[in-house]
Design a protein around this motif. Structure first.
Motif, PDB file in Angstrom:
ATOM      1  N   GLY A  39      -1.025  16.790 -27.386  1.00 50.99           N
ATOM      2  CA  GLY A  39      -0.772  18.111 -28.248  1.00 50.99           C
ATOM      3  C   GLY A  39       0.025  19.203 -27.803  1.00 50.99           C
ATOM      4  N   GLY A  40       0.125  20.303 -28.562  1.00 58.20           N
ATOM      5  CA  GLY A  40       1.017  21.223 -28.213  1.00 58.20           C
ATOM      6  C   GLY A  40       1.052  21.981 -27.006  1.00 58.20           C
ATOM      7  N   THR A  41      -0.289  22.206 -26.385  1.00 64.78           N
ATOM      8  CA  THR A  41      -0.422  22.974 -25.098  1.00 64.78           C
ATOM      9  C   THR A  41      -0.036  21.783 -24.185  1.00 64.78           C
ATOM     10  N   SER A  42      -0.268  20.548 -24.274  1.00 65.69           N
ATOM     11  CA  SER A  42       0.092  19.368 -23.302  1.00 65.69           C
ATOM     12  C   SER A  42       1.479  19.413 -23.037  1.00 65.69           C
ATOM     13  N   LEU A  43       2.223  20.078 -24.036  1.00 65.39           N
ATOM     14  CA  LEU A  43       3.772  19.835 -23.981  1.00 65.39           C
ATOM     15  C   LEU A  43       4.585  21.202 -24.200  1.00 65.39           C
ATOM     16  N   ALA A  44       3.683  22.248 -23.715  1.00 69.41           N
ATOM     17  CA  ALA A  44       4.237  23.548 -23.969  1.00 69.41           C
ATOM     18  C   ALA A  44       5.587  23.944 -23.033  1.00 69.41           C
ATOM     19  N   ASP A  45       5.692  23.429 -21.755  1.00 73.76           N
ATOM     20  CA  ASP A  45       6.626  23.703 -20.999  1.00 73.76           C
ATOM     21  C   ASP A  45       7.029  22.759 -20.054  1.00 73.76           C
ATOM     22  N   ALA A  46       7.723  22.715 -19.066  1.00 76.10           N
ATOM     23  CA  ALA A  46       8.301  21.743 -18.244  1.00 76.10           C
ATOM     24  C   ALA A  46       7.052  21.245 -17.120  1.00 76.10           C
ATOM     25  N   SER A  47       6.478  22.135 -16.757  1.00 76.46           N
ATOM     26  CA  SER A  47       5.380  21.701 -16.013  1.00 76.46           C
ATOM     27  C   SER A  47       4.460  20.661 -16.806  1.00 76.46           C
ATOM     28  N   ALA A  48       4.113  21.056 -18.050  1.00 78.56           N
ATOM     29  CA  ALA A  48       3.117  20.237 -18.921  1.00 78.56           C
ATOM     30  C   ALA A  48       3.955  18.886 -18.989  1.00 78.56           C
ATOM     31  N   PHE A  49       5.200  18.677 -19.080  1.00 75.29           N
ATOM     32  CA  PHE A  49       5.846  17.522 -19.352  1.00 75.29           C
ATOM     33  C   PHE A  49       5.704  16.811 -18.136  1.00 75.29           C
ATOM     34  N   ARG A  50       5.772  17.367 -16.991  1.00 81.17           N
ATOM     35  CA  ARG A  50       5.802  16.661 -15.830  1.00 81.17           C
ATOM     36  C   ARG A  50       4.314  16.038 -15.583  1.00 81.17           C
ATOM     37  N   ARG A  51       3.304  16.698 -16.018  1.00 82.20           N
ATOM     38  CA  ARG A  51       1.735  16.210 -16.215  1.00 82.20           C
ATOM     39  C   ARG A  51       1.878  15.140 -17.114  1.00 82.20           C
ATOM     40  N   VAL A  52       2.410  15.266 -18.220  1.00 85.10           N
ATOM     41  CA  VAL A  52       2.218  14.208 -19.299  1.00 85.10           C
ATOM     42  C   VAL A  52       2.913  12.878 -18.641  1.00 85.10           C
ATOM     43  N   ALA A  53       3.960  13.057 -18.007  1.00 83.07           N
ATOM     44  CA  ALA A  53       4.959  11.970 -17.743  1.00 83.07           C
ATOM     45  C   ALA A  53       3.925  11.098 -16.691  1.00 83.07           C
ATOM     46  N   ALA A  54       3.118  12.046 -15.642  1.00 81.35           N
ATOM     47  CA  ALA A  54       2.346  11.290 -14.534  1.00 81.35           C
ATOM     48  C   ALA A  54       1.408  10.426 -15.442  1.00 81.35           C
ATOM     49  N   ILE A  55       0.711  10.946 -16.349  1.00 81.20           N
ATOM     50  CA  ILE A  55      -0.182  10.244 -16.904  1.00 81.20           C
ATOM     51  C   ILE A  55       0.178   9.090 -17.646  1.00 81.20           C
ATOM     52  N   ILE A  56       1.240   9.349 -18.351  1.00 76.60           N
ATOM     53  CA  ILE A  56       1.741   7.964 -18.876  1.00 76.60           C
ATOM     54  C   ILE A  56       2.253   7.056 -17.934  1.00 76.60           C
ATOM     55  N   ASN A  57       3.115   7.326 -16.941  1.00 79.23           N
ATOM     56  CA  ASN A  57       3.424   6.174 -16.032  1.00 79.23           C
ATOM     57  C   ASN A  57       2.333   5.733 -14.962  1.00 79.23           C
ATOM     58  N   SER A  58       1.022   6.275 -15.293  1.00 74.51           N
ATOM     59  CA  SER A  58      -0.042   5.911 -14.379  1.00 74.51           C
ATOM     60  C   SER A  58      -0.632   4.673 -15.016  1.00 74.51           C
ATOM     61  N   ASP A  59      -0.203   4.569 -16.171  1.00 75.43           N
ATOM     62  CA  ASP A  59      -0.876   3.358 -16.828  1.00 75.43           C
ATOM     63  C   ASP A  59       0.161   2.682 -17.817  1.00 75.43           C
ATOM     64  N   PRO A  60       0.484   1.304 -17.377  1.00 73.58           N
ATOM     65  CA  PRO A  60       1.378   0.527 -18.007  1.00 73.58           C
ATOM     66  C   PRO A  60       1.041   0.376 -19.583  1.00 73.58           C
ATOM     67  N   ASP A  61       0.073   0.263 -19.946  1.00 72.88           N
ATOM     68  CA  ASP A  61      -0.506   0.269 -21.289  1.00 72.88           C
ATOM     69  C   ASP A  61      -0.414   1.418 -22.043  1.00 72.88           C
ATOM     70  N   ARG A  62       0.192   2.412 -21.552  1.00 73.52           N
ATOM     71  CA  ARG A  62       0.430   3.546 -22.345  1.00 73.52           C
ATOM     72  C   ARG A  62       1.973   3.759 -22.714  1.00 73.52           C
ATOM     73  N   ARG A  63       2.077   2.842 -23.913  1.00 73.19           N
ATOM     74  CA  ARG A  63       3.480   2.703 -24.268  1.00 73.19           C
ATOM     75  C   ARG A  63       4.100   3.231 -25.475  1.00 73.19           C
ATOM     76  N   TYR A  64       3.010   3.680 -26.335  1.00 74.25           N
ATOM     77  CA  TYR A  64       3.493   4.426 -27.525  1.00 74.25           C
ATOM     78  C   TYR A  64       2.871   5.693 -27.425  1.00 74.25           C
ATOM     79  N   ILE A  65       3.862   6.783 -27.620  1.00 74.62           N
ATOM     80  CA  ILE A  65       3.469   7.888 -27.367  1.00 74.62           C
ATOM     81  C   ILE A  65       3.569   8.732 -28.862  1.00 74.62           C
TER      82      ILE A  65
END
Ligand code: ADP
Ligand code: ASP
Ligand code: MG
Length: 436
Positions: free
Chosen positions: A9-35
């Protein structure tokens, strides 16, 4: 390998540090392939969402005014993210392209959609994922409804062709080829469509709270998080005001039995809320309470109304003729009340009164504004006695006057109407009685 569709959602992608958190979440699970990604939301409470900035750009454009200053604000939001992350993305050219394209796409929806479009392109670059434009994979029919068959087929074909991809939320292509958005918060719906199209194992909806709460956290302080909830309960609560998920997001996944997991981007280790078709029996009768202000009631009285064949139909037809749909319609022997959204009747009150007068010639007809509707929802209510008694005792004990009572046929929800001034207090009372 499994398939998880994850919407941020919007707050999850509101700034660069949020983007970093999101990338860490996605990269932590190879099944998270479609965003599925939203536009940048608020970074702090007084901040402005990029979608709202884009509506401002549209307002200037449609008035024939210069849009440069308002587009500069949008550009600045994206530039902050790109520069901080060090992503190779030419935001100046992209914004120029949007300005150019907007000359042939001078619609509110086109402007609004650009927040998701640009943010998703940036996220795809940052993650090293492919980018697939939602305009090429989500389609509406001539009535403005989702064209399910076409969408699921093409989405699966085009997005599924990639190992990993980012698709913008919130919009697709209308039958006439123009860009069309869902209503606000609609990226939740796009995520659900993606999950259904790809027949994902799960639809993860990442937001800024650790799941669906049993009451609005802006009314009840620290309400309990719901562990597991059925699609039906979720639909009832989101429709009635639990805005954590768009109320239409449940449909694509429900039919396919794909569970939704609402999770917190700030605390991904939290379990969040699981939304499933067969939620286990609940030891609590009430799963949650949600409500909304902004309703009106059209009250019609006529002696011997019950003996007049077609009376109710003619009243409802008069309302329908004015393009207004109704929420509830409780009746007495010689009275009938129709609950509608105040916004829908604000420009046609007199006309509705005239039409009802002409159709049924009532003794009295009045319209009352300022009503809140509150839903008390729980799969555990259906087979328990005493719930209504407890509900109305608690409300009465707090001197709150009830204006309407409606119970759905499935027995899993009771809806009550109260004055807007009693709204928050009523939610608190119900929460404390059944959940707190
Ligand atoms: P996103 O930008 O991730 O889509 P939203 O702002 O649309 O997030 O939804 C999350 C917000 O929904 C929460 O921050 C919370 O304030 C609000 N909300 C309202 N009702 C509820 C509820 N019952 N449970 C959880 N959050 C709720
Ligand atoms: N960005 C859109 C909105 O603000 C859609 C979404 O976030 O889901 O409503
Ligand atoms: Mg949302």
């Amino acid at each position: 390998m499994g398939i998880k569709v994850a919407k941020f959602g919007g707050t999850s992608l509101a700034d660069a540090s949020a983007f970093r958190r999101v990338a860490a979440i996605i990269n932590s699970d190879p099944d998270r392939r479609y965003i599925v990604a939203s536009a940048p939301g608020k970074r702090f409470s007084d901040d402005i969402k990029v979608t709202d900035m884009l509506y401002e750009c549209y307002n200037h454009a449609i008035a024939g005014e210069n849009t440069d200053a308002s587009f500069d604000k949008v550009k600045a939001r994206f530039a902050d993210i790109i520069n901080d992350l060090g992503v190779d993305f030419d935001i100046d050219s992209e914004i120029e392209l949007v300005k150019e394209d907007s000359k042939n796409n001078l619609t509110r929806d086109y402007f609004a959609s650009r927040g998701e479009f640009l943010n998703s392109k940036i996220l795809a670059k940052y993650l090293g994922f492919s980018f697939v434009d939602a305009k090429d994979v989500i389609f509406f029919d001539e009535y403005g409804h989702l064209d399910e068959d076409k969408t699921y087929h093409i989405f699966a074909e085009k997005v599924g062709a990639y190992e990993a991809a980012v698709v913008p939320g919130f919009y697709g292509t209308a039958a006439d080829g123009s860009i069309k958005t869902f209503s606000r918060g609609g990226s939740d719906v796009s995520g659900a469509i993606g999950a259904r199209a790809l027949m994902a194992d799960i639809y993860e909806n990442f937001t800024d709270v650790s799941g669906m709460m049993s009451a609005d956290p802006r009314i009840v302080s620290s309400p309990k998080i719901i562990d597991t909830i059925s699609y039906t309960e979720l639909r009832e609560l989101t429709y009635m005001g639990a805005t954590v998920l768009h109320d239409e997001a449940v449909f694509p996944v429900r039919r396919a039995g794909i569970p939704i997991n609402i999770k917190n981007t700030m605390r991904p280790e939290d379990r969040g809320t699981m939304i499933v078709s067969n939620a286990p029996p609940s030891d609590r009768p009430v799963t949650g309470v949600a409500g909304r202000c902004g309703f009106s009631t059209i009250n019609v009285e006529k002696d011997l109304m019950n003996t007049e064949l077609g009376f109710g139909r003619r009243v409802l037809h008069a309302i329908e003729k004015n393009g207004v749909s109704f929420e509830h319609c409780p009746t007495g022997i010689d009275t009938m009340s129709v609950f509608v959204a105040s916004e829908d009747i604000k420009n046609c009150k007199e006309k509705i009164i005239d039409d009802i007068n002409n159709k049924v010639n009532p003794d009295v007809i009045t319209i009352e504004d300022g009503i809140a509707l509150i839903a008390v929802v729980g799969r555990g209510m259906a087979n328990r006695t005493n719930i209504a008694a407890r509900l109305f005792t608690a409300i009465g004990y707090n001197n709150i006057h009830i204006k309407m009572i409606d119970q759905g046929s499935c027995g899993t929800n009771i809806i009550i109407g109260v004055a807007e001034s009693d709204y928050k207090k009523t939610v608190e009372v119900i929460y404390n009685e059944f959940i707190g």
